[in-house]
Scaffold this active site. Structure first.
Site, PDB file in Angstrom:
ATOM      1  N   THR A 141       6.075  10.319   4.113  1.00 24.70           N
ATOM      2  CA  THR A 141       4.899   9.733   3.444  1.00 24.70           C
ATOM      3  C   THR A 141       3.600  10.273   2.811  1.00 24.70           C
ATOM      4  OG1 THR A 141       3.796   8.661   5.616  1.00 24.70           O
ATOM      5  CG2 THR A 141       5.248   6.818   3.585  1.00 24.70           C
ATOM      6  N   GLU A 142       3.027  10.715   2.384  1.00 18.61           N
ATOM      7  CA  GLU A 142       2.063  11.602   2.668  1.00 18.61           C
ATOM      8  C   GLU A 142       1.051  11.517   3.506  1.00 18.61           C
ATOM      9  OE1 GLU A 142      -1.171  12.178  -0.329  1.00 18.61           O
ATOM     10  OE2 GLU A 142      -0.108  13.736  -1.668  1.00 18.61           O
ATOM     11  N   GLU A 143       0.686  10.670   4.067  1.00 18.08           N
ATOM     12  CA  GLU A 143      -0.250  10.655   5.398  1.00 18.08           C
ATOM     13  C   GLU A 143       0.382  10.881   6.557  1.00 18.08           C
ATOM     14  OE1 GLU A 143       0.797   8.305   3.148  1.00 18.08           O
ATOM     15  OE2 GLU A 143      -0.955   7.361   2.485  1.00 18.08           O
ATOM     16  N   LEU A 172       2.618   1.005   5.943  1.00 16.64           N
ATOM     17  CA  LEU A 172       2.718   2.496   7.126  1.00 16.64           C
ATOM     18  C   LEU A 172       1.031   2.868   6.834  1.00 16.64           C
ATOM     19  CD1 LEU A 172       5.993   4.075   5.094  1.00 16.64           C
ATOM     20  CD2 LEU A 172       5.456   2.150   7.087  1.00 16.64           C
ATOM     21  N   ASP A 213      -5.528   1.540   5.697  1.00 20.90           N
ATOM     22  CA  ASP A 213      -7.194   1.477   5.975  1.00 20.90           C
ATOM     23  C   ASP A 213      -7.288   1.316   7.231  1.00 20.90           C
ATOM     24  OD1 ASP A 213      -9.379   2.247   5.839  1.00 20.90           O
ATOM     25  OD2 ASP A 213      -9.695   0.777   3.773  1.00 20.90           O
ATOM     26  N   GLU A 219       0.455  -1.742  -4.495  1.00 23.66           N
ATOM     27  CA  GLU A 219      -0.223  -0.247  -4.800  1.00 23.66           C
ATOM     28  C   GLU A 219      -1.607  -1.006  -5.304  1.00 23.66           C
ATOM     29  OE1 GLU A 219      -3.111   2.501  -3.851  1.00 23.66           O
ATOM     30  OE2 GLU A 219      -1.456   2.611  -2.481  1.00 23.66           O
ATOM     31  N   ILE A 220      -2.823  -0.850  -4.730  1.00 25.16           N
ATOM     32  CA  ILE A 220      -3.748  -1.393  -6.000  1.00 25.16           C
ATOM     33  C   ILE A 220      -4.766  -0.425  -6.703  1.00 25.16           C
ATOM     34  CG2 ILE A 220      -5.579  -0.977  -3.798  1.00 25.16           C
ATOM     35  CD1 ILE A 220      -6.996  -3.254  -4.491  1.00 25.16           C
ATOM     36  N   GLY A 270       0.968  -1.411   0.295  1.00 23.69           N
ATOM     37  CA  GLY A 270      -0.290   0.089   0.052  1.00 23.69           C
ATOM     38  C   GLY A 270       0.982   1.252  -0.231  1.00 23.69           C
TER      39      GLY A 270
END
Length: 261
Positions: free
Chosen positions: A237-239, A156, A159, A97-98, A74
């Site tokens: 990461t962006e998150e 990381l 969800d 990544e899906i 992910g």
């Protein structure tokens, strides 16, 4: 004004040093934050790890027999891969990544960075050690990685699937831990981080209960030279950057793959 044409992997590889590709912009690749891993997705996947030609992903390492050692499950917009690539230039890393648009962004980003690096230095292998596949790791992880092949596995800001009936879709679950233990070599590390305390507790409890994983604290990992990895897990990461901007808290939990007894 029409939408700006993005630089793709195909165009990036034909760009000359005098006309370097611009890095792709996330605004052209946006889509929903999460995807249902149980839905049918149009995916092509290898029948087994030995069927993969890794030279397509890592042409600079063609003929070396190398396969990925780090896997970012992910991977989102690829922040961890891009951060770790220059730190571990001889280690192959694969993002999974899906989401279609997001995986395309990472592919285009890597292609542009490779061209830029080679323009500055024709012998450069900048970012040649990172790649991405669009894949559902919950279903096809063993199709990509052989037994004991990975030294690091990253989850990381996954969800959280807050509703109880959705907990089965969490990426850390009793049904998937055996697969993670299978692909990790003894001594390999599972890195998890989230800004959701409930999810942190869930991942920590399930990993702790699995007989092939043992918790390892941040201080120990840093003493072993894994500080740059920990730093990237927290900040790349962006998150993770969004959590920092909002003044939120991050919960880290790491586990070492142990030998079978």
């Amino acid at each position: 004004m029409g939408k700006r044409k993005r630089t793709t992997a195909a165009t990036a590889t034909t760009t000359t040093s005098s006309d370097l590709p611009l890095l792709p912009q996330k605004k052209h690749y946006r889509q929903r934050a999460h995807a249902n891993p149980f839905s049918d997705h149009s995916l092509q996947y290898p029948i087994a790890p030995h069927a993969i030609d890794w030279s397509v992903h890592y042409p600079a390492f063609s003929g070396t027999g190398k396969a990925p050692e780090f896997a970012d499950v992910g991977c989102g917009f690829g922040g961890l891969l891009i951060a770790l690539a220059p730190i571990f230039p001889d280690t192959l890393m694969l993002g999974m990544e899906i989401r279609v648009q997001v995986s395309q962004y990472v592919q285009d980003r890597i292609a542009a960075l490779r061209v830029t690096g080679q323009a500055d230095d024709p012998d450069s292998t900048s970012y040649q050690n990172v790649s991405i596949v669009r894949a559902n790791a919950m279903k096809f992880l063993p199709n990509y990685f052989s037994k004991n092949s990975l030294s690091a596995l990253f989850f990381l800001f996954p969800d959280p699937h807050f509703k109880s009936r959705k907990h089965k879709a969490r990426i850390i679950s009793p049904t998937l831990l055996a697969e993670y233990a299978y692909v990790l070599r003894p001594g390999g590390i599972v890195y998890t981080i989230t800004d959701v305390k409930d999810l942190h507790d869930w991942m920590r409890v399930h990993l702790s209960a699995f007989p092939l994983f043992e918790p390892v604290d941040e201080e120990t990992l840093r003493s072993e030279g894994k500080g740059p990895i920990i730093d990237a897990v927290y900040t790349s990461t962006e998150e993770g950057k969004k959590v920092e901007r909002n003044g939120g808290e991050k919960w880290l939990a790491c586990f070492r793959r142990i030998e079978c007894h």
